[in-house]
Design an enzyme around this catalytic site. Structure first.
Site, mmCIF file in Angstrom:
data_model
loop_
_atom_site.group_PDB
_atom_site.id
_atom_site.type_symbol
_atom_site.label_atom_id
_atom_site.label_comp_id
_atom_site.label_asym_id
_atom_site.label_seq_id
_atom_site.Cartn_x
_atom_site.Cartn_y
_atom_site.Cartn_z
ATOM 1 N N GLU A 105 0.473 -1.057 -0.124
ATOM 2 C CA GLU A 105 -0.152 -0.395 -0.053
ATOM 3 C C GLU A 105 0.725 1.321 0.405
ATOM 4 O O GLU A 105 1.575 1.047 0.618
ATOM 5 C CB GLU A 105 -0.809 0.054 1.382
ATOM 6 C CG GLU A 105 -2.200 -0.927 0.985
ATOM 7 C CD GLU A 105 -1.981 -1.825 1.963
ATOM 8 O OE1 GLU A 105 -3.005 -2.527 2.437
ATOM 9 O OE2 GLU A 105 -0.635 -1.878 3.486
ATOM 10 N N TYR A 117 7.367 1.894 -7.855
ATOM 11 C CA TYR A 117 6.971 0.349 -8.170
ATOM 12 C C TYR A 117 6.303 0.693 -9.102
ATOM 13 O O TYR A 117 6.728 -0.975 -9.752
ATOM 14 C CB TYR A 117 5.755 1.143 -6.890
ATOM 15 C CG TYR A 117 5.781 1.039 -5.254
ATOM 16 C CD1 TYR A 117 6.753 0.302 -4.682
ATOM 17 C CD2 TYR A 117 5.148 2.146 -4.552
ATOM 18 C CE1 TYR A 117 7.730 -0.228 -3.551
ATOM 19 C CE2 TYR A 117 5.621 1.601 -3.242
ATOM 20 C CZ TYR A 117 6.310 1.452 -2.957
ATOM 21 O OH TYR A 117 7.293 1.691 -1.815
#
Length: 146
Positions: A105, A117
């Site tokens: 998250e 990411y």
């Protein structure tokens, strides 16, 4: 710089907790929470420059899934490949541990982390509204198959 990645130990937690405050402000994990993470057996690694912690990351495992609990780099060490070194290490460790997928998250307003990411092939799964309790910031949930 003489950087190395090693397992995070209990005697490093006060330095990590101080770094948490600098990086995450009101959402920082306390030293007590970090103790809980280590005592639960979660895998925490740090990049050391001598005795100084340049960055750290933690991963929790559940069956064939691994979750990145946190990844952070001290401001003085940013843009030197520390986050990438931590990502490479935790991906390799997750694979070696039998994980088939890696989840995380990330705050929706944390563009630098999201770019990292994205570069590693994570894809968005959805958003957790008001995930970060102190700020009410939403979190994007992301996944990468291993």
């Amino acid at each position: 710089m003489n950087l190395r990645i090693e397992r995070l130990r209990w005697w490093h937690l006060s330095a990590v907790a101080a770094m948490e405050i600098e990086i995450f402000g009101p959402e920082a994990w306390s030293e007590a929470v970090l103790w809980t993470e280590l005592s639960a057996g979660h895998d925490y690694r740090a990049v050391f420059d001598g005795e100084r912690i340049a960055g750290y990351a933690g991963t929790a495992y559940s069956g064939d899934e691994a979750w990145i609990n946190n990844i952070a780099v001290d401001a003085a060490y940013r843009r030197r490949g520390i986050a990438r070194a931590l990502m490479d290490d935790l991906i390799a460790r997750a694979r070696a541990g039998g994980a088939k997928a890696l989840f995380l998250e990330v705050a929706v307003d944390n563009a630098p982390a999201q770019r990292l990411y994205d570069d590693y092939g994570f894809v968005g799964l959805g958003v957790r509204k008001n995930y970060y309790q102190h700020t009410g910031t939403d979190a994007a949930v992301m996944r990468r198959d291993l």
